[in-house]
Design a protein around this motif. Sequence first.
Motif, mmCIF file in Angstrom:
data_model
loop_
_atom_site.group_PDB
_atom_site.id
_atom_site.type_symbol
_atom_site.label_atom_id
_atom_site.label_comp_id
_atom_site.label_asym_id
_atom_site.label_seq_id
_atom_site.Cartn_x
_atom_site.Cartn_y
_atom_site.Cartn_z
ATOM 1 N N PHE A 124 0.839 -1.198 0.000
ATOM 2 C CA PHE A 124 0.000 0.000 0.000
ATOM 3 C C PHE A 124 0.881 1.257 0.000
ATOM 4 O O PHE A 124 2.046 1.210 0.390
ATOM 5 N N PRO A 125 0.300 2.399 -0.409
ATOM 6 C CA PRO A 125 1.040 3.658 -0.385
ATOM 7 C C PRO A 125 1.175 4.188 1.039
ATOM 8 O O PRO A 125 0.298 3.978 1.879
ATOM 9 N N VAL A 126 2.291 4.866 1.273
ATOM 10 C CA VAL A 126 2.551 5.483 2.574
ATOM 11 C C VAL A 126 3.061 6.904 2.379
ATOM 12 O O VAL A 126 3.486 7.285 1.279
ATOM 13 N N VAL A 127 3.013 7.631 3.468
ATOM 14 C CA VAL A 127 3.644 8.951 3.540
ATOM 15 C C VAL A 127 4.635 8.881 4.691
ATOM 16 O O VAL A 127 4.302 8.410 5.784
ATOM 17 N N ALA A 128 5.840 9.347 4.433
ATOM 18 C CA ALA A 128 6.910 9.288 5.428
ATOM 19 C C ALA A 128 7.104 10.645 6.082
ATOM 20 O O ALA A 128 7.065 11.678 5.413
ATOM 21 N N THR A 129 7.319 10.602 7.379
ATOM 22 C CA THR A 129 7.755 11.783 8.121
ATOM 23 C C THR A 129 9.181 11.510 8.569
ATOM 24 O O THR A 129 9.440 10.507 9.250
ATOM 25 N N ILE A 130 10.081 12.382 8.159
ATOM 26 C CA ILE A 130 11.494 12.207 8.496
ATOM 27 C C ILE A 130 11.821 13.068 9.706
ATOM 28 O O ILE A 130 11.611 14.276 9.689
ATOM 29 N N GLU A 131 12.311 12.412 10.736
ATOM 30 C CA GLU A 131 12.751 13.098 11.952
ATOM 31 C C GLU A 131 14.274 13.061 11.956
ATOM 32 O O GLU A 131 14.870 12.048 12.287
#
Length: 143
Positions: free
Chosen positions: A96-103
């Motif tokens: 499935f598609p995801v959205v990444a948050t980079i910390e």
Amino acid sequence: MTDWDPEAFNRDLIADMRAHGGVPSQGMFAGRRLLILTTTGAKSGQPRTAILAHRPEGDGWAIAGSKGGADENPAWVANLVASNGKAEVEVDNERFPVVATIEASGPERDRLWDAHVEDMPGFGDYPKKTDRVIPMIVLKRAS
């Protein structure tokens, strides 16, 4: 001695994961939580696949941009930046598609890193090999 073929290794690992519900059944990764991350190459525009250890993080998955403690981030981190965090993931044989948050720094990155190392102690050695701060990434299903 035979030359190591990383592409063949990844193909075989992915096939093993898919044949066993998303969890490798043999080799050095047997029984470990792995996911398959597909990003779009920042320079090439082509699909790029990475197999990564992960841990649950709320309703998503936390991964580390560790590259084994190398002095540079793995290419997939740059790919995520270039795509505004858009990617595809395969976990437990579901894609499935995801959205990444980079910390990349700060208290949230530190919290994520500490939890990652607590869950997978081998990651604790990576900062000793580099001067960079290893980014943490949280992947969540795209809505």
